[in-house]
Design a protein around this motif. Structure first.
Motif, PDB file in Angstrom:
ATOM      1  N   GLY A 111      33.353  72.335   4.992  1.00 40.84           N
ATOM      2  CA  GLY A 111      33.446  72.674   6.413  1.00 40.84           C
ATOM      3  C   GLY A 111      33.012  74.100   6.705  1.00 40.84           C
ATOM      4  O   GLY A 111      32.533  74.402   7.794  1.00 40.84           O
ATOM      5  N   GLY A 133      30.628  75.453   5.217  1.00 38.71           N
ATOM      6  CA  GLY A 133      29.188  75.539   4.978  1.00 38.71           C
ATOM      7  C   GLY A 133      28.821  76.117   3.630  1.00 38.71           C
ATOM      8  O   GLY A 133      27.661  76.436   3.380  1.00 38.71           O
ATOM      9  N   LEU A 149      24.533  83.187  10.084  1.00 31.89           N
ATOM     10  CA  LEU A 149      25.910  83.588  10.325  1.00 31.89           C
ATOM     11  C   LEU A 149      26.007  84.573  11.479  1.00 31.89           C
ATOM     12  O   LEU A 149      26.882  84.452  12.337  1.00 31.89           O
ATOM     13  N   LEU A 159      24.954  82.956  14.960  1.00 29.26           N
ATOM     14  CA  LEU A 159      26.036  82.105  15.446  1.00 29.26           C
ATOM     15  C   LEU A 159      27.183  82.966  15.956  1.00 29.26           C
ATOM     16  O   LEU A 159      27.719  82.751  17.047  1.00 29.26           O
ATOM     17  N   ARG A 187      39.239  76.472  20.814  1.00 26.89           N
ATOM     18  CA  ARG A 187      38.149  76.020  19.952  1.00 26.89           C
ATOM     19  C   ARG A 187      37.267  77.164  19.484  1.00 26.89           C
ATOM     20  O   ARG A 187      36.697  77.139  18.388  1.00 26.89           O
ATOM     21  N   SER A 213      39.045  78.559  16.675  1.00 25.72           N
ATOM     22  CA  SER A 213      38.937  77.639  15.549  1.00 25.72           C
ATOM     23  C   SER A 213      37.611  77.793  14.800  1.00 25.72           C
ATOM     24  O   SER A 213      37.575  77.858  13.576  1.00 25.72           O
ATOM     25  N   VAL A 214      36.516  77.848  15.553  1.00 22.49           N
ATOM     26  CA  VAL A 214      35.210  77.984  14.911  1.00 22.49           C
ATOM     27  C   VAL A 214      35.095  79.341  14.226  1.00 22.49           C
ATOM     28  O   VAL A 214      34.594  79.448  13.107  1.00 22.49           O
ATOM     29  N   GLN A 228      36.787  79.445  11.031  1.00 25.19           N
ATOM     30  CA  GLN A 228      36.075  78.664  10.032  1.00 25.19           C
ATOM     31  C   GLN A 228      35.094  79.546   9.258  1.00 25.19           C
ATOM     32  O   GLN A 228      34.848  79.320   8.083  1.00 25.19           O
ATOM     33  N   TYR A 229      34.522  80.524   9.946  1.00 22.38           N
ATOM     34  CA  TYR A 229      33.514  81.358   9.302  1.00 22.38           C
ATOM     35  C   TYR A 229      34.017  82.750   8.954  1.00 22.38           C
ATOM     36  O   TYR A 229      33.373  83.482   8.216  1.00 22.38           O
ATOM     37  N   GLU A 231      37.035  74.102  27.859  1.00 27.35           N
ATOM     38  CA  GLU A 231      36.724  74.712  26.565  1.00 27.35           C
ATOM     39  C   GLU A 231      35.546  74.043  25.886  1.00 27.35           C
ATOM     40  O   GLU A 231      34.639  74.712  25.374  1.00 27.35           O
ATOM     41  N   LEU A 256      32.080  76.133  25.220  1.00 26.75           N
ATOM     42  CA  LEU A 256      31.652  76.309  23.828  1.00 26.75           C
ATOM     43  C   LEU A 256      30.281  75.675  23.631  1.00 26.75           C
ATOM     44  O   LEU A 256      29.382  76.279  23.054  1.00 26.75           O
ATOM     45  N   LEU A 305      21.824  78.679  22.327  1.00 29.30           N
ATOM     46  CA  LEU A 305      21.237  79.265  21.120  1.00 29.30           C
ATOM     47  C   LEU A 305      20.311  78.265  20.440  1.00 29.30           C
ATOM     48  O   LEU A 305      19.198  78.603  20.018  1.00 29.30           O
ATOM     49  N   HIS A 354      18.983  75.560  12.271  1.00 30.02           N
ATOM     50  CA  HIS A 354      20.151  76.415  12.060  1.00 30.02           C
ATOM     51  C   HIS A 354      21.269  75.515  11.549  1.00 30.02           C
ATOM     52  O   HIS A 354      21.944  74.844  12.326  1.00 30.02           O
ATOM     53  N   ARG A 395      24.308  75.928  10.371  1.00 34.02           N
ATOM     54  CA  ARG A 395      25.682  76.089  10.848  1.00 34.02           C
ATOM     55  C   ARG A 395      25.842  75.680  12.304  1.00 34.02           C
ATOM     56  O   ARG A 395      26.903  75.195  12.714  1.00 34.02           O
ATOM     57  N   LEU A 396      24.800  75.859  13.066  1.00 33.32           N
ATOM     58  CA  LEU A 396      24.827  75.423  14.461  1.00 33.32           C
ATOM     59  C   LEU A 396      24.953  73.898  14.498  1.00 33.32           C
ATOM     60  O   LEU A 396      25.749  73.336  15.264  1.00 33.32           O
ATOM     61  N   SER A 415      26.197  72.095  12.173  1.00 36.90           N
ATOM     62  CA  SER A 415      27.515  71.771  11.631  1.00 36.90           C
ATOM     63  C   SER A 415      28.613  71.852  12.694  1.00 36.90           C
ATOM     64  O   SER A 415      29.447  70.956  12.818  1.00 36.90           O
ATOM     65  N   VAL A 416      28.591  72.924  13.465  1.00 33.34           N
ATOM     66  CA  VAL A 416      29.617  73.078  14.498  1.00 33.34           C
ATOM     67  C   VAL A 416      29.453  72.006  15.574  1.00 33.34           C
ATOM     68  O   VAL A 416      30.428  71.426  16.046  1.00 33.34           O
ATOM     69  N   GLN A 443      30.790  68.795  14.611  1.00 31.70           N
ATOM     70  CA  GLN A 443      32.242  68.814  14.578  1.00 31.70           C
ATOM     71  C   GLN A 443      32.816  68.360  15.924  1.00 31.70           C
ATOM     72  O   GLN A 443      33.872  67.741  15.974  1.00 31.70           O
ATOM     73  N   TYR A 444      32.105  68.700  16.989  1.00 32.58           N
ATOM     74  CA  TYR A 444      32.622  68.361  18.316  1.00 32.58           C
ATOM     75  C   TYR A 444      31.892  67.197  18.978  1.00 32.58           C
ATOM     76  O   TYR A 444      32.360  66.655  19.974  1.00 32.58           O
TER      77      TYR A 444
END
Lengths: 222, 222
Positions: A61, A63, A85, A88, A150, A153-154, A157-158, B84, B88, B95, B148, B150-151, B153-154, B157-158
DNA sequence: GTTTCGTTAACCGTCGACGGATATCGGTTA
DNA sequence: TAACCGATATCCGTCGACGGTTAACGAAAC
């Protein structure tokens, strides 16, 4: 291959494994592409597979691990990852800053002084790890004060990745005081109430951090 | 309390439990504040606690469950959660759009036509679920084309949350065609190459989606 | 030398159980 | 009546094991 010492007391075994593996992956001691096998890790840490599974899922999760055909593989952090990183983070933290500037009170902002003092103190002592900790603590307040679950939360995570990454690269910086003072400027911006200007300042702040990290990593052993 | 039928074939039991619980939580069939006990869930789904644990961890990561003192509790989705989720998403997707417009080729953008056709088709048939699916597929391309990780990935997640949320609220919309055409306009913006203007268009697009959802939820049974 | 196929070993999903920690509840005391 | 406290049940972290699935390897066929 990589050293396994003993598992310090932690809230849970899985959490401790997460911390260990995270450090090994981010510092590159665990080479990118390494296949992590649950059975083997369980034997090496001398615990059962349950907590290992939890740990691997968590790191996935974050990454740091990647799930391929069979099992999980180490994803190294190269220059493009640092880029990812920080881009983001800039996106997330800008939103956090905007929202927190709409909501937070002067008393809320006063809590940012603690981390600043801690940064100065760590800079005096030359403690890269403590500085990184205070640095992230400072930035975390933006997320908390944004009142956006949220977003928090994100970020969480990082955040651990930034934590390890900063600890390592800060160790190369001769003087951390300028970085501490940059945060003072950021706090002043926040207090001024000028949202757009402060968001731009934050972007510049993070861009600078990114570039310093890239430079440090280009020079360091990677 | 809530109906348990049979576990359809899935890649894994845990994944199936995730889907079930996710649906129950988002639709509110599982009341906010409900205490989810691993043992009890295992008995109800008639599987062992292992997959249940996996599922609960995953749902916690999606922000649908909250870990308190003992065990996990259901976090309901109220108006502030919709707020939210969309703020988000606007941040992330802006991005993604920026980056993808810098990198993607005309051939890449051509792949957006499929989801658009699917949306029109679903609108013709009045299928709220298929429309939601195509809608999210369209937007997901921005993340993929951003390059990207991680982008992506997030977003992933949602995304499931948006999927369920949209399926439910779309069912209240009499005509989904306008929404489909809004995506055509977005694609044209992308092809025009004007980044700033298209990002603004995306923001407006998402703002509209958010407001439609709020209206639908205010009217619906919640 | 290359491909195909079958055998073997590796690896993960899943299970059932144990034990410690913690909240709950009833009883005792002030 | 309210506060304290101890017994009890609950619940989760952890363990060890099984079996199916899939990858890896080597042998046979072309």
């Amino acid at each position: 291959m990589y050293e396994i010492t003993s598992l310090r007391q932690a809230t849970t075994l899985g959490e401790e494994v997460v911390r260990r593996l995270r450090y090994l992956v981010i510092t590159g001691r665990l080479a990118p592409g390494t296949h992590l096998v649950e059975d083997r890790l369980a034997r090496e840490f001398d615990i059962s597979r349950g907590p290992i599974r939890d740990a691997l899922r968590k790191l996935e999760g974050e990454g740091l691990l990647e799930s391929r055909r069979r099992g999980l593989f180490v994803v190294g952090l190269d220059e493009s990852d640092v880029e990812e990183l920080y881009t983001l983070r800039e996106s997330l933290e800008s939103l956090a800053l905007r929202r927190s500037m709409e909501r937070a009170t002067p008393e809320d902002w006063a809590t940012l002084q603690g981390p600043i003092d801690a940064m100065r103190d760590a800079a005096d002592r030359g403690s890269a790890e403590d500085f990184a900790s205070a640095d992230l603590e400072f930035h975390s307040r933006f997320y908390e004060l944004s009142g956006h679950r949220r977003l928090v939360s994100v970020w969480e995570q990082y955040r651990p990745t930034f934590s390890v990454l900063l600890s390592v690269t800060n160790a190369q910086d001769a003087d951390l005081h300028p970085s501490a003072e940059a945060h003072v400027a950021l706090l002043e911006g926040v207090r001024s109430g000028d949202v757009e200007s402060t968001v731009r300042e934050l972007s510049a702040h993070l861009l600078g951090a990114k570039n310093r990290m890239r430079a440090a990593r280009a020079k360091g052993a990677h």
